[in-house]
Design an enzyme around this catalytic site. Structure first.
Site, PDB file in Angstrom:
ATOM      1  N   GLY A  11       0.835  -1.216   0.000  1.00 16.17           N
ATOM      2  CA  GLY A  11       0.000   0.000   0.000  1.00 16.17           C
ATOM      3  C   GLY A  11       0.857   1.248   0.000  1.00 16.17           C
ATOM      4  O   GLY A  11       1.951   1.262   0.547  1.00 16.17           O
ATOM      5  N   ARG A  75      -0.916  -2.918  -9.607  1.00 15.95           N
ATOM      6  CA  ARG A  75      -2.364  -3.101  -9.782  1.00 15.95           C
ATOM      7  C   ARG A  75      -2.816  -4.327  -9.004  1.00 15.95           C
ATOM      8  O   ARG A  75      -2.094  -5.329  -8.966  1.00 15.95           O
ATOM      9  CB  ARG A  75      -2.698  -3.308 -11.260  1.00 15.95           C
ATOM     10  CG  ARG A  75      -2.473  -2.092 -12.108  1.00 15.95           C
ATOM     11  CD  ARG A  75      -2.992  -2.328 -13.524  1.00 15.95           C
ATOM     12  NE  ARG A  75      -2.976  -1.080 -14.271  1.00 15.95           N
ATOM     13  CZ  ARG A  75      -1.889  -0.581 -14.848  1.00 15.95           C
ATOM     14  NH1 ARG A  75      -0.736  -1.234 -14.782  1.00 15.95           N
ATOM     15  NH2 ARG A  75      -1.945   0.569 -15.492  1.00 15.95           N
ATOM     16  N   GLY A 116       4.864  -7.120   4.727  1.00 16.95           N
ATOM     17  CA  GLY A 116       4.504  -8.199   3.803  1.00 16.95           C
ATOM     18  C   GLY A 116       5.526  -8.308   2.682  1.00 16.95           C
ATOM     19  O   GLY A 116       6.086  -9.382   2.427  1.00 16.95           O
ATOM     20  N   ILE A 140       1.749   2.925   7.139  1.00 17.45           N
ATOM     21  CA  ILE A 140       0.995   3.707   8.132  1.00 17.45           C
ATOM     22  C   ILE A 140       0.642   2.841   9.327  1.00 17.45           C
ATOM     23  O   ILE A 140       0.160   3.327  10.331  1.00 17.45           O
ATOM     24  CB  ILE A 140      -0.291   4.313   7.537  1.00 17.45           C
ATOM     25  CG1 ILE A 140      -1.300   3.216   7.158  1.00 17.45           C
ATOM     26  CG2 ILE A 140       0.009   5.187   6.349  1.00 17.45           C
ATOM     27  CD1 ILE A 140      -2.716   3.747   6.951  1.00 17.45           C
ATOM     28  N   ASP A 141       0.864   1.512   9.209  1.00 11.99           N
ATOM     29  CA  ASP A 141       0.430   0.605  10.279  1.00 11.99           C
ATOM     30  C   ASP A 141       1.448   0.524  11.426  1.00 11.99           C
ATOM     31  O   ASP A 141       1.084   0.108  12.524  1.00 11.99           O
ATOM     32  CB  ASP A 141       0.201  -0.813   9.724  1.00 11.99           C
ATOM     33  CG  ASP A 141      -0.817  -0.837   8.593  1.00 11.99           C
ATOM     34  OD1 ASP A 141      -1.634   0.097   8.519  1.00 11.99           O
ATOM     35  OD2 ASP A 141      -0.790  -1.790   7.791  1.00 11.99           O
ATOM     36  N   MET A 183      -7.396   2.844  10.114  1.00 15.27           N
ATOM     37  CA  MET A 183      -6.684   1.726   9.485  1.00 15.27           C
ATOM     38  C   MET A 183      -5.651   1.193  10.474  1.00 15.27           C
ATOM     39  O   MET A 183      -5.633   1.594  11.633  1.00 15.27           O
ATOM     40  CB  MET A 183      -6.023   2.192   8.191  1.00 15.27           C
ATOM     41  CG  MET A 183      -6.985   2.345   7.036  1.00 15.27           C
ATOM     42  SD  MET A 183      -6.087   2.653   5.502  1.00 15.27           S
ATOM     43  CE  MET A 183      -7.395   2.446   4.300  1.00 15.27           C
ATOM     44  N   ARG A 260     -22.505   8.747  15.854  1.00 17.56           N
ATOM     45  CA  ARG A 260     -22.387   8.497  14.415  1.00 17.56           C
ATOM     46  C   ARG A 260     -21.040   7.819  14.177  1.00 17.56           C
ATOM     47  O   ARG A 260     -20.122   7.952  14.987  1.00 17.56           O
ATOM     48  CB  ARG A 260     -22.405   9.806  13.617  1.00 17.56           C
ATOM     49  CG  ARG A 260     -23.731  10.536  13.641  1.00 17.56           C
ATOM     50  CD  ARG A 260     -24.768   9.842  12.767  1.00 17.56           C
ATOM     51  NE  ARG A 260     -25.993  10.615  12.685  1.00 17.56           N
ATOM     52  CZ  ARG A 260     -26.995  10.578  13.556  1.00 17.56           C
ATOM     53  NH1 ARG A 260     -26.895   9.788  14.634  1.00 17.56           N
ATOM     54  NH2 ARG A 260     -28.068  11.304  13.397  1.00 17.56           N
ATOM     55  N   ARG A 269      -3.640   7.603   4.212  1.00 15.45           N
ATOM     56  CA  ARG A 269      -2.427   7.315   3.427  1.00 15.45           C
ATOM     57  C   ARG A 269      -2.058   8.486   2.532  1.00 15.45           C
ATOM     58  O   ARG A 269      -1.126   8.390   1.728  1.00 15.45           O
ATOM     59  CB  ARG A 269      -2.651   6.059   2.584  1.00 15.45           C
ATOM     60  CG  ARG A 269      -2.867   4.864   3.451  1.00 15.45           C
ATOM     61  CD  ARG A 269      -2.696   3.524   2.833  1.00 15.45           C
ATOM     62  NE  ARG A 269      -2.900   3.333   1.427  1.00 15.45           N
ATOM     63  CZ  ARG A 269      -3.312   2.165   0.912  1.00 15.45           C
ATOM     64  NH1 ARG A 269      -3.591   1.151   1.715  1.00 15.45           N
ATOM     65  NH2 ARG A 269      -3.436   2.015  -0.373  1.00 15.45           N
TER      66      ARG A 269
HETATM   67  O1  F6P Z   1      -1.290  -1.697   5.213  1.00 15.07           O
HETATM   68  C1  F6P Z   1      -1.755  -0.427   4.921  1.00 15.07           C
HETATM   69  C2  F6P Z   1      -3.246  -0.374   4.858  1.00 15.07           C
HETATM   70  O2  F6P Z   1      -3.627   0.968   4.605  1.00 15.07           O
HETATM   71  C3  F6P Z   1      -3.977  -0.931   6.073  1.00 15.07           C
HETATM   72  O3  F6P Z   1      -3.959  -0.047   7.161  1.00 15.07           O
HETATM   73  C4  F6P Z   1      -5.340  -1.208   5.500  1.00 15.07           C
HETATM   74  O4  F6P Z   1      -6.012  -2.220   6.194  1.00 15.07           O
HETATM   75  C5  F6P Z   1      -5.037  -1.648   4.101  1.00 15.07           C
HETATM   76  O5  F6P Z   1      -3.744  -1.156   3.781  1.00 15.07           O
HETATM   77  C6  F6P Z   1      -6.007  -1.168   3.063  1.00 15.07           C
HETATM   78  O6  F6P Z   1      -5.671  -1.731   1.842  1.00 15.07           O
HETATM   79  P1  F6P Z   1      -6.359  -1.335   0.464  1.00 15.07           P
HETATM   80  O7  F6P Z   1      -5.671  -0.105  -0.048  1.00 15.07           O
HETATM   81  O8  F6P Z   1      -6.101  -2.493  -0.386  1.00 15.07           O
HETATM   82  O9  F6P Z   1      -7.804  -1.069   0.729  1.00 15.07           O
END
Ligand code: F6P
Length: 359
Positions: A11, A75, A116, A140-141, A183, A260, A269
């Site tokens: 990502g 992609r 990953g 970002i995780d 996220m 809400r 991101r």
């Molecule tokens: O690993 C980064 C991340 O933004 C996670 O926080 C989130 O769960 C995932 O990627 C979202 O992935 P995608 O862009 O495939 O929706």
């Protein structure tokens, strides 16, 4: 003269372009040529490989602050390790990547990726046997072991904080609560840090068990009748399914608490890269280039207390909690989580934030 390739995988996040531009700048100062491999490993699967030589014209310094990656991250429907594993053609896929790197006559590959991608690169390290492989951690995780920070995390905390700041005002106007789903996958670092920055009333993260009745009690006894409840996407609630924020929202509604939900999604991101992330990306780029000069390979750049160095990929894999990759069962991803000794948890607790049943 060396030829190096850079790719961004997994990502995207803010800070990737800073890292790319700084690598290019440092490499040019050494009289090396730099090639951007487009779309991560996808760029190595085409004939000829899809690369672009980086110059001050196509990678200008003023673009270095922008989010996303000018090299693209790939992609979703392209051939990758997971699709090749499913088809039983992993060997052929790896050979394709190896051949492309050979054809490009690269001396080194800098892979800017998450846990990953870096775990995959180590598991399939033969692909890089004839080049130097240097990894730079971004996500970002903040779920990568051995490093205090990853590129993109600080900007994500900033983005999420600004998002919640806006909600706080409308929350106050309507005497209601916002359940914000962040996220972060299985790591609660993003929710915890932004939650403290915002002054959330509760922060629920996957690392800490929580009790809905105690959460409800906490919100009912809060000094305000509005605010933010930060919910990390990785939390679960036994007997419930659906989005975590929806599950919590339903429980609050049932208890008579007006609320809400809000989903900042991929804005976490995005956003102009913070100065912190730009400095980190610059320092990591510099460390990666020095590692190439020192003939290192199979290493990852890490930052501890503001100082960058390299660690071996073997140490990176050994240091994390290894979780089977759901797409490629024989590959383990090295994960890091919020440390239960993190002093920010104590601070959150001391500030009256409900963080679950830990304290
Ligand atoms: O690993 C980064 C991340 O933004 C996670 O926080 C989130 O769960 C995932 O990627 C979202 O992935 P995608 O862009 O495939 O929706």
């Amino acid at each position: 003269m060396k030829k190096i390739g850079i790719m961004t995988t997994g990502g995207d996040c803010s800070g990737l372009n800073t890292a790319i531009q700084r690598i290019m700048r440092g490499a040019h100062l050494r009289k090396w040529r730099v090639f951007g491999i487009l779309d991560g490993t996808d760029g190595l699967c085409t004939t000829p490989p899809n690369v672009v030589e980086l110059t001050d014209e196509n990678m200008p310094i003023e673009n270095a602050r922008l989010s996303g990656s000018f090299l693209h991250n790939g992609r979703a429907d392209a051939e990758n390790f997971a699709t090749a594993a499913r088809k039983g053609s992993l060997k052929a896929f790896n050979k394709k990547l190896y051949n492309a790197i050979s054809e490009l006559k690269l001396d080194a590959v800098i892979l800017i990726g998450g846990n990953g991608s870096i775990s995959l690169a180590w598991a399939h390290r033969d692909i890089y046997r004839d080049v130097q492989l240097i990894c730079i951690p971004k996500t970002i995780d903040m779920d990568i072991p051995l490093t205090d920070h990853t590129i993109g995390f600080n900007t994500a905390v900033e983005q999420l904080t600004r998002f919640c700041d806006q909600l706080m005002l409308t929350a106050r106007s309507h005497h209601r609560w916002f359940v914000v789903q962040t996220m972060g996958r299985d790591c609660g670092a993003l929710a915890l840090n932004a939650g403290v920055a915002v002054g959330a009333s509760a922060i629920l993260i996957p690392e800490i068990k929580f009790n809905v009745d105690n959460l409800v009690k906490h919100i009912k006894n809060a000094p305000t009748d509005y605010g933010v409840i930060m919910v990390s996407e990785g939390i679960t609630l036994r007997g419930h399914s659906g989005r975590p924020a929806d599950m919590i929202s339903r429980k609050l509604t049932a208890a008579g608490i007006s609320n809400r939900t809000a989903f900042p999604e991929h804005t976490q991101r995005a956003g102009d890269t913070t100065a912190f992330d730009r400095i980190l990306a610059t320092t990591m780029a510099d460390t990666a280039l020095n590692a190439i000069e020192n003939n290192e390979t199979y290493v990852m750049v890490v930052e501890n207390c503001g100082k960058c160095k390299t660690v071996s990929l073997a140490d990176f894999v050994a240091a994390g909690e290894c979780v089977a990759d759901p797409n490629i069962p024989d590959v383990k991803t090295s994960n890091a989580y919020v440390d239960l000794d993190d002093p920010l948890l104590d601070t959150a607790h001391d500030m009256g934030i409900y963080i679950g049943e830990i304290k």
